[in-house]
Design an enzyme around this catalytic site. Structure first.
Site, PDB file in Angstrom:
ATOM      1  N   CYS A  43       0.819  -1.205   0.000  1.00 22.67           N
ATOM      2  CA  CYS A  43       0.000   0.000   0.000  1.00 22.67           C
ATOM      3  C   CYS A  43       0.856   1.260   0.000  1.00 22.67           C
ATOM      4  CB  CYS A  43      -0.947  -0.003   1.198  1.00 22.67           C
ATOM      5  SG  CYS A  43      -2.014   1.452   1.274  1.00 22.67           S
ATOM      6  N   CYS A  48      -1.660   1.712  -2.860  1.00 17.98           N
ATOM      7  CA  CYS A  48      -2.639   2.775  -2.611  1.00 17.98           C
ATOM      8  C   CYS A  48      -2.053   4.175  -2.670  1.00 17.98           C
ATOM      9  CB  CYS A  48      -3.276   2.585  -1.233  1.00 17.98           C
ATOM     10  SG  CYS A  48      -3.531   0.881  -0.716  1.00 17.98           S
ATOM     11  N   LYS A  51      -0.294   5.225  -6.087  1.00 22.86           N
ATOM     12  CA  LYS A  51      -1.362   5.166  -7.104  1.00 22.86           C
ATOM     13  C   LYS A  51      -2.276   6.362  -6.989  1.00 22.86           C
ATOM     14  CE  LYS A  51      -4.987   3.157  -5.948  1.00 22.86           C
ATOM     15  NZ  LYS A  51      -5.913   2.121  -5.418  1.00 22.86           N
ATOM     16  N   TYR A 186      -9.420  -3.902 -10.832  1.00 19.64           N
ATOM     17  CA  TYR A 186      -9.321  -2.477 -10.511  1.00 19.64           C
ATOM     18  C   TYR A 186      -7.927  -1.924 -10.749  1.00 19.64           C
ATOM     19  CZ  TYR A 186      -7.178  -3.588  -5.961  1.00 19.64           C
ATOM     20  OH  TYR A 186      -6.332  -4.019  -4.970  1.00 19.64           O
ATOM     21  N   GLU A 190      -7.419   1.293 -13.100  1.00 21.12           N
ATOM     22  CA  GLU A 190      -6.850   2.508 -12.518  1.00 21.12           C
ATOM     23  C   GLU A 190      -5.620   2.974 -13.284  1.00 21.12           C
ATOM     24  OE1 GLU A 190      -8.185   2.071  -7.836  1.00 21.12           O
ATOM     25  OE2 GLU A 190      -6.318   1.137  -8.505  1.00 21.12           O
ATOM     26  N   HIS A 470     -27.195  20.674  -0.006  1.00 20.98           N
ATOM     27  CA  HIS A 470     -27.377  21.177  -1.370  1.00 20.98           C
ATOM     28  C   HIS A 470     -26.466  22.369  -1.632  1.00 20.98           C
ATOM     29  CE1 HIS A 470     -29.581  21.948  -5.058  1.00 20.98           C
ATOM     30  NE2 HIS A 470     -29.665  23.234  -4.707  1.00 20.98           N
ATOM     31  N   GLU A 475     -26.244  14.511  -2.030  1.00 20.54           N
ATOM     32  CA  GLU A 475     -27.666  14.651  -1.716  1.00 20.54           C
ATOM     33  C   GLU A 475     -28.541  13.713  -2.544  1.00 20.54           C
ATOM     34  OE1 GLU A 475     -29.768  18.289  -3.036  1.00 20.54           O
ATOM     35  OE2 GLU A 475     -27.889  18.820  -4.058  1.00 20.54           O
TER      36      GLU A 475
END
Length: 511
Positions: A43, A48, A51, A186, A190, A470, A475
């Protein structure tokens, strides 16, 4: 019997380090950690963290090329090419500093660190081949295997030595002009997105019809369409690569099993998946090909025959009661935060007070994000999974496709503007939320809080009970469908429905 350590951890990645520090700091145990490479594991060093940094760089270029101009900034005609060597140097220095923090964090916690390889001599003894060439045997009452995973290399591909893995991506000294990324998971998605967004001509080779086939079909279809729109060439139903050939000037020609040929390629990046990193542990010799080193035949630890992962139960216990395993080496929800949580709970069970229920990590409703372009956020069951588990009649799906306000100033037809998809899957008479899937701008920052709600058994009515913020993309998650018409049932301990007051905490003493 007296041991050198109460707890010995093989592997200095996020999971192993977290478990080790928990045992030392919270419970005062004698702990040691063995790491053969860079502290922080995949990682921190080749996963992670670097990346996400590359994703951010690619995203910034997209903003400069298109978004800034749409907001009337005078950006000129610059192509905004990144200074790859300079950026790589900055990124690598940051990663090295972070890796050093992992190392010093262990030392500050009073943990002994060994830099080298460890393999079992017996179920309580590990032989350490240190980086300085010396060796040492150490014993421990409990041993944790947290050696992580590594990229799978398909040796059946002729010329595979001319390719790189996801690890090799972070070693590239120059940006390739043309790249082939092989894989449908993934990691492939990515890195293909990063390369394409930074200006590399990018080809994605998938074995079957599309990438991310295990994701909700509407999410993977959405991404497939967007990748093509962004200029990524997708080669489908190839059954993988057949060969990689070197040509003049160190260029490469790639041929798929289906016969498709891609020429004049600078980099071939193989990202078909990862395997457990157990070579140095000398696991049982019958488990091939990635088990020639961990030594588990001496300790009695078994592996799954199919994928080589170590057999471990929900409490991280292997086939030997005092030898544990966590993280990618077990092949169960291969995410860094899950390894961290599992490692901490493991130390609680081993060294803390015995309590009921037994502390453990839940592998259900785990939120995860894909840093694709655009990002994906997902938690819980896909629509097909929900139907299979609960039956078609018991599943109700809410969804919305909308244009983020960010794109309001874009001079294009509304139908051409980038969109976001939000999909909420409910089940049962109370419409409990069992799946949430999103793809679009900033959904990676939206998902986390809704994950808390789902872990607590939230219903659609619970989602509706929250005031919408908002204007935001988030939302949309709490205003799906005909708002406020779902069954008035709550998964909360104290119902928030129909304007009820928020629950009050239970105090230790009266005010």
């Amino acid at each position: 019997m007296t041991y050198d350590y109460d707890y010995l951890v093989i592997g200095g990645g996020s999971g192993g380090v977290s478990s080790a520090k928990r045992a030392a700091q919270l419970y005062g145990k004698r702990v040691a950690v063995i790491e053969s490479s860079r502290w922080g594991g995949t990682c921190v060093n080749v996963g992670c963290v670097p990346k996400k940094i590359m994703y951010q760089a690619a995203h910034i270029r997209e903003m400069l090329l298109t978004d800034a101009k749409m907001y009337t900034f005078n950006m000129g005609d610059d192509d905004y090419k990144m200074d790859w060597p300079r950026f790589k140097d900055k990124r690598d220095k940051y990663v090295a500093r972070l890796s050093g923090i992992y190392r010093s964090g262990l030392q500050n916690a009073g943990i002994t660190i060994y830099e080298g390889f460890g393999n079992f001599l017996d179920d309580h003894t590990v032989h350490i081949k240190k980086a300085d060439g010396t060796t040492e045997n150490v014993t421990a009452e409990y041993i944790l295997i947290a050696t992580g995973g590594k990229p799978f290399i398909d040796t059946s591909v002729e010329g595979v030595e001319h390719s790189i893995t996801s690890d090799g991506f972070f070693e590239l000294a120059e940006q390739p002009k043309k790249a082939v990324v092989v894989g449908a998971g993934y990691i492939a998605v990515e890195l293909a997105g990063v390369l394409s967004s930074l200006g590399t001509e990018t080809h994605l080779v998938v074995r079957k019809g599309k990438a991310l086939r295990n994701f909700d079909p509407e999410i993977s279809d959405f991404l497939d369409k967007q990748m093509q729109h962004d200029g990524i060439t997708i080669h489908r139903n190839t059954n993988g690569l057949a060969k990689i050939e070197l040509t003049d000037g160190n260029k490469k020609t790639v041929t798929t099993v289906s016969g498709k040929v891609i020429e004049d390629v600078d980099v071939v990046l193989m990202a078909p998946g990862r395997v457990p990193n157990v070579e140095e542990l000398e696991l049982e010799n019958s488990m091939k090909p990635n088990v020639e080193g961990l030594g588990l035949e001496h300790a009695g630890v078994k592996q799954h025959e199919k994928d080589q992962t170590i057999i471990a139960d929900d409490l991280q216990q292997t086939t030997v009661p005092h030898i544990m395993a966590i993280g990618d080496v077990c092949g169960k929800v291969e995410l860094t935060p899950m390894a961290i949580a599992a490692g901490r709970r493991l130390s609680d069970r081993l060294f803390g007070e015995k309590v009921e229920p037994v502390p453990k990590t839940s592998y259900e409703n785990v939120p995860t994000v894909v840093f694709s372009h655009p990002t994906i956020g997902t938690i819980g069951l896909t629509e097909p999974e929900a139907i299979e588990k609960y039956g078609q009649d018991n599943v109700k799906v809410y969804k919305s496709t909308f244009v983020n306000l960010h794109y309001a100033m874009f001079d294009m037809e509304p139908s051409e503007k980038p969109t976001t998809l939000v999909k909420l899957i409910t089940a049962g008479i109370h419409e409990q939320v069992v799946g949430l899937h999103m793809i679009g701008m900033a959904v990676d920052e939206v998902l986390q809080g809704f994950g808390v709600a789902m872990k607590m058994g939230a219903t659609k009515a619970d989602f509706d009970s929250v005031g919408a913020i908002h204007p935001t993309a988030a939302e949309e998650v709490v205003t799906l469908g005909t708002w406020g018409t779902s069954p008035l049932a709550s998964g909360a301990k104290v119902s928030p429905l129909m304007g009820a007051a928020a629950p009050e905490p239970q105090l230790k003493s009266k005010m």
